[in-house]
Write a protein that holds these residues in place. Structure first.
Motif, short mmCIF file in Angstrom:
data_model
loop_
_atom_site.label_atom_id
_atom_site.label_comp_id
_atom_site.label_asym_id
_atom_site.label_seq_id
_atom_site.Cartn_x
_atom_site.Cartn_y
_atom_site.Cartn_z
N PHE A 21 0.85 -1.18 0.00
CA PHE A 21 0.00 0.00 0.00
C PHE A 21 0.89 1.23 0.00
CE2 PHE A 21 -2.69 -3.25 1.76
CZ PHE A 21 -3.99 -2.90 1.48
N LEU A 22 0.60 2.19 -0.87
CA LEU A 22 1.33 3.46 -0.88
C LEU A 22 0.48 4.50 -0.17
CD1 LEU A 22 2.78 3.48 -4.52
CD2 LEU A 22 3.56 2.25 -2.47
N VAL A 23 1.05 5.12 0.85
CA VAL A 23 0.31 6.00 1.75
C VAL A 23 0.91 7.40 1.75
CG1 VAL A 23 -0.48 6.36 4.13
CG2 VAL A 23 -0.25 4.03 3.22
N SER A 24 0.05 8.41 1.74
CA SER A 24 0.48 9.80 1.80
C SER A 24 -0.51 10.60 2.62
CB SER A 24 0.56 10.39 0.38
OG SER A 24 0.77 11.79 0.43
N ASP A 25 -0.08 11.78 3.09
CA ASP A 25 -1.00 12.70 3.76
C ASP A 25 -1.15 13.99 2.96
OD1 ASP A 25 1.46 13.83 4.18
OD2 ASP A 25 1.31 13.93 6.36
N ARG A 26 -0.93 13.89 1.66
CA ARG A 26 -0.98 15.06 0.79
C ARG A 26 -2.33 15.79 0.88
NH1 ARG A 26 -0.88 15.11 -5.84
NH2 ARG A 26 -0.63 17.35 -6.09
N SER A 27 -3.39 15.05 1.05
CA SER A 27 -4.73 15.64 1.09
C SER A 27 -5.07 16.21 2.46
CB SER A 27 -5.78 14.59 0.70
OG SER A 27 -5.79 13.54 1.64
N GLY A 28 -4.17 16.07 3.41
CA GLY A 28 -4.41 16.56 4.76
C GLY A 28 -4.72 15.46 5.75
N LYS A 29 -5.01 14.26 5.22
CA LYS A 29 -5.26 13.09 6.06
C LYS A 29 -4.46 11.92 5.49
CE LYS A 29 -9.98 14.27 7.50
NZ LYS A 29 -11.40 13.79 7.53
N SER A 30 -4.05 11.04 6.35
CA SER A 30 -3.32 9.86 5.89
C SER A 30 -4.27 8.94 5.13
CB SER A 30 -2.72 9.12 7.09
OG SER A 30 -1.82 9.94 7.79
N LYS A 31 -3.93 8.64 3.88
CA LYS A 31 -4.75 7.78 3.03
C LYS A 31 -3.84 6.98 2.10
CE LYS A 31 -9.01 9.71 3.79
NZ LYS A 31 -10.32 9.04 3.98
N PHE A 32 -4.31 5.82 1.65
CA PHE A 32 -3.54 5.12 0.63
C PHE A 32 -4.01 5.58 -0.74
CE2 PHE A 32 -7.05 1.98 0.92
CZ PHE A 32 -7.30 1.73 -0.42
N PHE A 33 -3.05 5.74 -1.66
CA PHE A 33 -3.38 6.24 -2.99
C PHE A 33 -3.03 5.23 -4.08
CE2 PHE A 33 0.96 7.54 -2.15
CZ PHE A 33 1.62 7.28 -3.34
N ASP A 34 -2.48 4.09 -3.70
CA ASP A 34 -2.20 3.05 -4.69
C ASP A 34 -1.89 1.75 -3.97
OD1 ASP A 34 -1.86 1.83 -7.11
OD2 ASP A 34 -0.01 2.87 -7.66
N MET A 35 -1.98 0.67 -4.72
CA MET A 35 -1.58 -0.65 -4.26
C MET A 35 -0.76 -1.30 -5.36
SD MET A 35 -5.12 -1.96 -2.58
CE MET A 35 -4.38 -3.54 -2.22
N ILE A 36 0.30 -1.98 -4.96
CA ILE A 36 1.19 -2.62 -5.93
C ILE A 36 1.29 -4.10 -5.62
CG2 ILE A 36 3.50 -2.62 -6.96
CD1 ILE A 36 2.07 0.04 -7.30
N ILE A 37 1.08 -4.92 -6.63
CA ILE A 37 1.28 -6.37 -6.47
C ILE A 37 2.00 -6.91 -7.70
CG2 ILE A 37 -0.99 -6.93 -7.42
CD1 ILE A 37 -0.99 -9.41 -5.64
#
Length: 202
Positions: A151-167
């Motif tokens: 899971f790729l996680v960022s807080d760019r939007s102001g909240k911690s959220k995942f923005f992608d998944m890699i498999i």
């Protein structure tokens, strides 16, 4: 019987849902590895509950949408799936498109939860990669060896959220960008037409 590759790709889609170059985070506020891992810990608990809840398919789809919205950065994922065409969309179109995209993703991938009944996801570790954090998990499906999903996680939007998944090198965001691009092409670039299609798709 489905191939292992098909099942694994389906799993990625189902749980993210979740989950394109134009929208990659360019900065992080103060997100730490512990916070990123905590987010995915909570998401995994919720996902495991749905997988093993015994609910009807429609019930699992509704639960999946709540998980997708709660833990996924839906506006970022939706906008990145639309790509460069997002720049020519009006604010009202983007809002309508994002809502339609959310429902489309929930229906399209939530339907596949039945494939993962009896499975289990385990969070392993988290580490910073450039401006975001990568949380590694291990997925065990019935009759298969465990495999990794990141899971790729960022807080760019102001909240911690995942923005992608890699498999296995496959990005869910990039896969959806190709799907949305093809749908928009069939509408000859008509964003309103795409929104109408997304409301029925999945």
């Amino acid at each position: 019987m489905m191939s292992s590759d098909f099942t694994r790709r389906g799993f990625v889609a189902a749980i993210s849902a979740t989950t394109l170059a134009a929208a990659l985070p360019t900065s992080a506020f103060a997100l730490t590895d512990a916070q990123a891992k905590s987010l995915i810990d909570k998401a995994v608990v919720d996902i495991n509950k749905v997988i093993n809840s015994g609910k009807s398919l429609n019930g699992m789809i509704r639960d999946f949408e709540r998980i997708f919205v709660k833990y996924g950065d839906v506006p970022i994922i939706a906008r990145s799936a639309l790509g460069a065409d997002a720049r020519r969309a009006s604010k009202s179109q983007l809002n309508a498109y994002t809502k339609a995209f959310q429902g489309y993703m929930s229906r399209k991938y939530g339907k596949r939860f039945n494939e993962f009944v009896g499975g289990q996801i385990t969070v392993l570790s988290s580490g910073k990669v450039k401006s975001f954090h990568e949380v590694k998990t291990s997925v065990k499906l019935r009759g298969q060896a465990p495999f990794g999903v990141n899971f790729l996680v960022s807080d760019r939007s102001g909240k911690s959220k995942f923005f992608d998944m890699i498999i296995e090198g496959i990005s869910l965001r990039l896969s959806e960008k190709a799907e949305i691009g093809a749908m928009l092409d069939r509408r000859k670039g008509d964003i309103n037409g795409l929104i109408a299609d997304l409301k029925k798709a999945g």
